[in-house]
Design a protein around this motif. Structure first.
Motif, PDB file in Angstrom:
ATOM      1  N   SER A  20     -26.301  18.405  -6.691  1.00 38.87           N
ATOM      2  CA  SER A  20     -26.232  16.967  -6.964  1.00 38.87           C
ATOM      3  C   SER A  20     -26.519  16.157  -5.716  1.00 38.87           C
ATOM      4  CB  SER A  20     -24.852  16.615  -7.527  1.00 38.87           C
ATOM      5  OG  SER A  20     -24.762  15.232  -7.790  1.00 38.87           O
ATOM      6  N   ARG A  21     -26.014  16.618  -4.580  1.00 38.93           N
ATOM      7  CA  ARG A  21     -26.270  15.909  -3.330  1.00 38.93           C
ATOM      8  C   ARG A  21     -27.759  15.904  -2.979  1.00 38.93           C
ATOM      9  NH1 ARG A  21     -21.192  18.264   0.218  1.00 38.93           N
ATOM     10  NH2 ARG A  21     -19.652  16.691  -0.433  1.00 38.93           N
ATOM     11  N   ASN A  24     -29.586  13.498  -5.160  1.00 38.11           N
ATOM     12  CA  ASN A  24     -29.304  12.111  -4.800  1.00 38.11           C
ATOM     13  C   ASN A  24     -29.728  11.758  -3.386  1.00 38.11           C
ATOM     14  OD1 ASN A  24     -27.939  10.902  -7.185  1.00 38.11           O
ATOM     15  ND2 ASN A  24     -26.512  12.585  -6.874  1.00 38.11           N
ATOM     16  N   HIS A  26     -28.741  12.966  -0.504  1.00 37.26           N
ATOM     17  CA  HIS A  26     -27.641  12.839   0.447  1.00 37.26           C
ATOM     18  C   HIS A  26     -28.030  13.483   1.777  1.00 37.26           C
ATOM     19  CE1 HIS A  26     -23.581  12.835   2.083  1.00 37.26           C
ATOM     20  NE2 HIS A  26     -23.238  12.036   1.080  1.00 37.26           N
ATOM     21  N   ARG A  53     -28.425   9.896 -13.494  1.00 39.07           N
ATOM     22  CA  ARG A  53     -28.462   9.785 -12.034  1.00 39.07           C
ATOM     23  C   ARG A  53     -28.434   8.335 -11.606  1.00 39.07           C
ATOM     24  NH1 ARG A  53     -33.004  12.667 -12.318  1.00 39.07           N
ATOM     25  NH2 ARG A  53     -34.060  11.135 -11.023  1.00 39.07           N
ATOM     26  N   SER A  54     -29.173   7.476 -12.312  1.00 42.24           N
ATOM     27  CA  SER A  54     -29.236   6.067 -11.947  1.00 42.24           C
ATOM     28  C   SER A  54     -27.871   5.414 -12.059  1.00 42.24           C
ATOM     29  CB  SER A  54     -30.241   5.337 -12.849  1.00 42.24           C
ATOM     30  OG  SER A  54     -31.530   5.855 -12.673  1.00 42.24           O
ATOM     31  N   GLY A  57     -25.594   6.928  -9.169  1.00 42.63           N
ATOM     32  CA  GLY A  57     -25.929   6.655  -7.772  1.00 42.63           C
ATOM     33  C   GLY A  57     -26.528   5.294  -7.524  1.00 42.63           C
ATOM     34  N   ARG A  59     -29.358   4.137  -8.358  1.00 39.94           N
ATOM     35  CA  ARG A  59     -30.748   4.293  -7.948  1.00 39.94           C
ATOM     36  C   ARG A  59     -31.636   4.363  -9.191  1.00 39.94           C
ATOM     37  NH1 ARG A  59     -30.787   8.839  -3.126  1.00 39.94           N
ATOM     38  NH2 ARG A  59     -29.755   7.575  -1.540  1.00 39.94           N
ATOM     39  N   TYR A  61     -34.642   6.105  -8.893  1.00 37.35           N
ATOM     40  CA  TYR A  61     -35.404   7.329  -8.676  1.00 37.35           C
ATOM     41  C   TYR A  61     -36.884   7.113  -9.005  1.00 37.35           C
ATOM     42  CZ  TYR A  61     -31.101   9.667  -7.654  1.00 37.35           C
ATOM     43  OH  TYR A  61     -29.928  10.023  -7.055  1.00 37.35           O
TER      44      TYR A  61
END
Length: 337
Positions: A20-21, A24, A26, A53-54, A57, A59, A61
């Motif tokens: 996941s990091r 995203n 990270h 994800r959006s 986070g 975002r 993407y």
């Protein structure tokens, strides 16, 4: 059944949290581990859920490629697009391709675009890559961006190559074949390519002791039609050139079209060369002598650079890629007159 994040984690031998990091962006994930996880994503053809994800986070993407004048220089733009799309494959990011009119207010345009699409990063193609107001606005919005072949020193991430030297090299090749009257169909003003390729043309003439004749330089805009128009202007001259260097392949093909219409043999009566080595250079007959510009590689590197800048906002990256001359059958020694 589609791969899940748990499958990627098992394949890479890490936890789902680590995957996941990476998804995203990270910065805490070590480069070696990030590479391994990205390889697992590609191997399993894992497609993350962009909506989830959006929300998680904040975002989108999305990486936006902003370009202008899609009909002129279309082969060049298409090659860049392919490189961008290939680079996004296997990452959490998708590409948004957006024509961006250079004649309109760039600040207003980017404000509207960002408000509507919320991209995480932007890639700029000339002439946008040289627009200082646009670059300044992106900095004010704290939006990561990369430029391709920018003349500006404001861009922290730029991908390009020595276009001036490349242009000089291909003109020197014409001179080595025996040409002394060499015409040039220049690129669109406002593009770095216009300045760099014209300067390279002049450099080669000067080094060979050939006086620069401004009447042998005609304007173009990177389109096929402007290549035809440029060839007409040059070939209508009483003392026409024996070779023409066009600032891109599309214009060079226009030059060849006009030469064929006049019954001129290439390269027997007229040598023609271009710049970029887009696919059209190998489709025309005879094959077009040109400079190979690795457009797909440049698009890929721009994506990789801008993604790295998301993880490290202080990153500065100025990358020069190699070029190569591609001699083909459109150039030869001048006919004896």
């Amino acid at each position: 059944m589609p791969a899940r994040i748990e499958d990627v984690a098992a394949h890479a031998g890490v936890s789902t949290k680590t995957v996941s990091r990476v998804l995203n962006g990270h910065p805490s994930v070590r480069a070696v581990l990030r590479t391994r996880i990205e390889a697992s994503i590609r191997a399993l053809n894992y497609v993350p859920n962009p909506s989830a994800r959006s929300l998680a986070g904040n975002r989108s993407y999305l990486i936006a490629l902003l370009y202008d004048n899609p009909t002129s220089g279309s082969s060049y733009v298409m090659e860049l697009i392919v490189g961008v799309l290939q680079a996004c494959k296997g990452t959490p990011y998708n590409a948004v391709l957006h024509p961006f009119e250079a004649s309109d207010d760039p600040v207003a345009q980017i404000d509207r675009f960002v408000a509507h699409h919320r991209p995480d990063a932007v890639i700029l193609v000339p002439p946008h890559a040289n627009n200082l107001k646009l670059l300044q606005r992106l900095d004010e919005l704290d939006l990561r961006y990369a430029t391709i072949s920018s003349r500006s020193h404001q861009s922290r991430i730029d991908i390009g190559f020595d276009e001036r030297k490349a242009a000089a090299d291909i003109v020197r090749q014409l001179i080595a074949l025996g040409h002394r009257r060499i015409g040039h169909v220049a690129g669109l003003k406002g593009h770095g390519a216009h300045v760099w390729r014209l300067s390279g043309y002049r450099d080669a003439l000067r080094k060979a002791g050939i006086e620069y004749d401004e009447s042998l330089v005609v304007p173009g805009d990177f389109s096929f039609a402007s290549g035809v128009a440029g060839a007409k202007a040059l070939l209508d001259r009483r003392n026409a050139p024996t070779a023409i260097f066009a600032a891109n392949d599309d214009m060079a093909c226009g030059v060849m079209r006009e030469a064929h219409a006049r019954g001129l043999a290439i390269p027997g009566d007229l040598s023609v060369c271009g710049f970029d080595d887009t696919p059209v250079a190998m489709l025309v007959s005879p094959g077009l002598t040109t400079v190979h510009q690795p457009c797909r590689e440049m698009g890929r590197l721009a994506v990789e650079g801008v993604l790295a800048s998301i993880r490290d906002p202080a990153l500065q990256l100025q990358t020069h890629v190699p070029y190569a001359l591609q001699p083909r059958a459109s150039t030869g020694a001048p006919a004896k007159r």
